[in-house]
Design a protein around this motif. Structure first.
Motif, PDB file in Angstrom:
ATOM      1  N   UNK A 232      -8.445  -9.220  -2.959  1.00 23.27           N
ATOM      2  CA  UNK A 232      -8.876  -7.807  -3.534  1.00 23.27           C
ATOM      3  C   UNK A 232      -7.707  -6.806  -2.935  1.00 23.27           C
ATOM      4  N   UNK A 233      -7.580  -5.673  -3.422  1.00 25.96           N
ATOM      5  CA  UNK A 233      -6.507  -4.813  -3.141  1.00 25.96           C
ATOM      6  C   UNK A 233      -6.736  -4.090  -1.700  1.00 25.96           C
ATOM      7  N   UNK A 234      -8.037  -4.110  -1.341  1.00 29.11           N
ATOM      8  CA  UNK A 234      -8.589  -3.690  -0.281  1.00 29.11           C
ATOM      9  C   UNK A 234      -8.326  -4.720   0.921  1.00 29.11           C
ATOM     10  N   UNK A 235      -8.477  -6.012   0.654  1.00 25.35           N
ATOM     11  CA  UNK A 235      -7.847  -6.856   1.631  1.00 25.35           C
ATOM     12  C   UNK A 235      -6.421  -6.809   2.015  1.00 25.35           C
ATOM     13  N   UNK A 236      -5.703  -6.417   1.041  1.00 25.79           N
ATOM     14  CA  UNK A 236      -4.363  -6.326   1.275  1.00 25.79           C
ATOM     15  C   UNK A 236      -4.049  -5.124   2.153  1.00 25.79           C
TER      16      UNK A 236
ATOM     17  N   UNK B  92      -4.233 -12.033  -9.357  1.00 23.12           N
ATOM     18  CA  UNK B  92      -4.841 -10.915  -9.483  1.00 23.12           C
ATOM     19  C   UNK B  92      -3.993  -9.797  -9.419  1.00 23.12           C
ATOM     20  N   UNK B  93      -3.546  -9.305 -10.726  1.00 24.69           N
ATOM     21  CA  UNK B  93      -2.498  -8.214 -10.759  1.00 24.69           C
ATOM     22  C   UNK B  93      -2.875  -7.025  -9.842  1.00 24.69           C
ATOM     23  N   UNK B  94      -4.048  -6.468  -9.465  1.00 22.87           N
ATOM     24  CA  UNK B  94      -4.314  -5.776  -8.464  1.00 22.87           C
ATOM     25  C   UNK B  94      -4.038  -6.139  -7.033  1.00 22.87           C
ATOM     26  N   UNK B  95      -4.095  -7.401  -6.714  1.00 26.14           N
ATOM     27  CA  UNK B  95      -3.780  -7.700  -5.712  1.00 26.14           C
ATOM     28  C   UNK B  95      -2.146  -7.783  -5.582  1.00 26.14           C
ATOM     29  N   UNK B  96      -1.684  -8.106  -6.585  1.00 25.15           N
ATOM     30  CA  UNK B  96      -0.227  -8.229  -6.383  1.00 25.15           C
ATOM     31  C   UNK B  96       0.488  -6.966  -6.399  1.00 25.15           C
ATOM     32  N   UNK B  97       0.007  -6.024  -7.234  1.00 24.54           N
ATOM     33  CA  UNK B  97       0.831  -4.644  -7.132  1.00 24.54           C
ATOM     34  C   UNK B  97       0.561  -3.715  -6.163  1.00 24.54           C
ATOM     35  N   UNK B  98      -0.705  -4.009  -5.427  1.00 26.69           N
ATOM     36  CA  UNK B  98      -1.043  -3.384  -4.068  1.00 26.69           C
ATOM     37  C   UNK B  98      -0.070  -3.862  -2.985  1.00 26.69           C
ATOM     38  N   UNK B  99       0.152  -5.130  -2.903  1.00 27.07           N
ATOM     39  CA  UNK B  99       1.088  -5.820  -1.873  1.00 27.07           C
ATOM     40  C   UNK B  99       2.426  -5.359  -2.233  1.00 27.07           C
TER      41      UNK B  99
ATOM     42  N   UNK C 166       4.389 -11.190  -1.655  1.00 31.69           N
ATOM     43  CA  UNK C 166       3.208 -11.295  -2.371  1.00 31.69           C
ATOM     44  C   UNK C 166       3.557 -12.725  -3.023  1.00 31.69           C
ATOM     45  N   UNK C 167       2.639 -13.820  -2.783  1.00 29.86           N
ATOM     46  CA  UNK C 167       2.816 -14.981  -3.290  1.00 29.86           C
ATOM     47  C   UNK C 167       1.490 -15.419  -4.033  1.00 29.86           C
ATOM     48  N   UNK C 168       1.200 -15.086  -5.238  1.00 29.76           N
ATOM     49  CA  UNK C 168      -0.136 -15.509  -5.646  1.00 29.76           C
ATOM     50  C   UNK C 168      -0.125 -16.969  -6.294  1.00 29.76           C
ATOM     51  N   UNK C 169      -1.318 -17.439  -6.479  1.00 24.92           N
ATOM     52  CA  UNK C 169      -1.647 -18.864  -6.850  1.00 24.92           C
ATOM     53  C   UNK C 169      -1.548 -18.837  -8.388  1.00 24.92           C
ATOM     54  N   UNK C 170      -0.861 -19.869  -8.979  1.00 27.35           N
ATOM     55  CA  UNK C 170      -0.780 -20.021 -10.374  1.00 27.35           C
ATOM     56  C   UNK C 170      -0.889 -21.547 -10.535  1.00 27.35           C
TER      57      UNK C 170
ATOM     58  N   UNK D  79       3.850  -9.024 -12.774  1.00 29.30           N
ATOM     59  CA  UNK D  79       3.249  -7.906 -12.004  1.00 29.30           C
ATOM     60  C   UNK D  79       3.886  -7.691 -10.779  1.00 29.30           C
ATOM     61  N   UNK D  80       4.962  -8.421 -10.541  1.00 30.91           N
ATOM     62  CA  UNK D  80       5.635  -7.952  -9.167  1.00 30.91           C
ATOM     63  C   UNK D  80       5.867  -9.199  -8.073  1.00 30.91           C
ATOM     64  N   UNK D  81       5.133 -10.344  -8.290  1.00 30.99           N
ATOM     65  CA  UNK D  81       5.186 -11.276  -7.429  1.00 30.99           C
ATOM     66  C   UNK D  81       6.518 -11.863  -6.772  1.00 30.99           C
ATOM     67  N   UNK D  82       6.583 -12.067  -5.613  1.00 27.81           N
ATOM     68  CA  UNK D  82       8.026 -12.566  -5.221  1.00 27.81           C
ATOM     69  C   UNK D  82       8.403 -13.854  -5.162  1.00 27.81           C
ATOM     70  N   UNK D  83       7.264 -14.759  -5.271  1.00 29.75           N
ATOM     71  CA  UNK D  83       7.401 -16.101  -5.173  1.00 29.75           C
ATOM     72  C   UNK D  83       5.801 -16.816  -5.759  1.00 29.75           C
ATOM     73  N   UNK D  84       5.901 -18.016  -6.325  1.00 31.62           N
ATOM     74  CA  UNK D  84       4.396 -18.668  -6.870  1.00 31.62           C
ATOM     75  C   UNK D  84       4.183 -19.631  -5.920  1.00 31.62           C
ATOM     76  N   UNK D  85       2.724 -19.580  -5.525  1.00 34.21           N
ATOM     77  CA  UNK D  85       2.018 -20.905  -4.816  1.00 34.21           C
ATOM     78  C   UNK D  85       1.580 -21.570  -6.154  1.00 34.21           C
TER      79      UNK D  85
END
Length: 215
Positions: free
Chosen positions: A78-82, A99-106, A113-117, A129-135
């Motif tokens: 979540x963005x709060x956790x970020x 989660x776009x909210x997590x990426x954008x907040x980071x 920010x490295x989200x899982x896909x 959304x702005x991710x810097x790399x992909x997991x």
């Protein structure tokens, strides 16, 4: 598609050693010794999953102990956790999903920010959304053949990091398919494991990767 500047610290960390230590289950009491062992072994990227005991305390301890390294959190949902991770001194946000909210907040907070896909659709959405790399997770599902197919359509500069079931023995096939690095979980660290045991395993990974990249 949106392009986001990749933080220099992340680029430098990947260049130093493209392995992310995933310390699921780490306690704050264990963090100093385990963190020092990993840094001594060459690791520059360390994550403490948020479903570990008192994870923010461990992140704070590691970040204070190793200010020149990229310390952060995994399993960020979540963005709060970020925001919590940033307040603890974390500088990298890793998730098992996109989660776009997590990426954008980071990105808003200046964190890597490295989200899982697991699919091209998720990959392109995360980058937009702005991710810097992909997991690439779980890597047990995303075989080297699948990674190669994704690599063919994703922007060439996108860093792809398979995570899940990675061992010294299966890294070669992923590297040949276009992987840029790996996240290492239970094959590197298990809860309660001694620093000396972690050192031995970490060095095995580092030596194996070094041999593969020199071929």
């Amino acid at each position: 598609m949106t392009t986001t500047a990749i933080p220099e610290q992340f680029t430098q960390a990947l260049a130093q050693l493209p392995l992310v230590a995933i310390l699921r289950g780490l306690t704050p009491e264990e963090a100093p010794a385990i963190g020092q062992t990993l840094v001594d072994s060459g690791f520059a990227l360390i994550e403490v999953p948020l479903n570990s005991p008192r994870p923010l305390d461990s992140i704070a301890a590691l970040a204070a102990q190793h200010p020149g390294h990229l310390i952060g959190a995994g399993t960020v949902l979540s963005a709060a956790q970020v925001r919590d991770v940033q307040a603890a001194g974390g500088r990298i946000i890793i998730s098992p999903h996109f989660d776009p909210d997590v990426v954008r907040e980071a990105v808003r907070l200046g964190l890597t920010c490295v989200p899982g896909v697991a699919t091209p659709s998720e990959a392109f959405a995360a980058l937009n959304a702005g991710a810097h790399a992909l997991k690439l997770f779980p890597a047990e599902l995303i075989t080297p053949t699948v990674l190669k197919a994704m690599r063919a359509v994703l922007p060439a500069a996108t860093a792809l990091l398979p995570v899940g079931g990675i061992t010294p023995d299966n890294m070669a096939a992923y590297l040949s398919a276009g992987a840029n690095g790996f996240g290492l979980g239970s094959a590197l660290y298990k809860p309660g494991q001694s620093a000396s045991s972690v050192r031995q395993t970490a060095q095995h990974f580092v030596q194996n990767l070094s041999a593969l990249t020199k071929q």
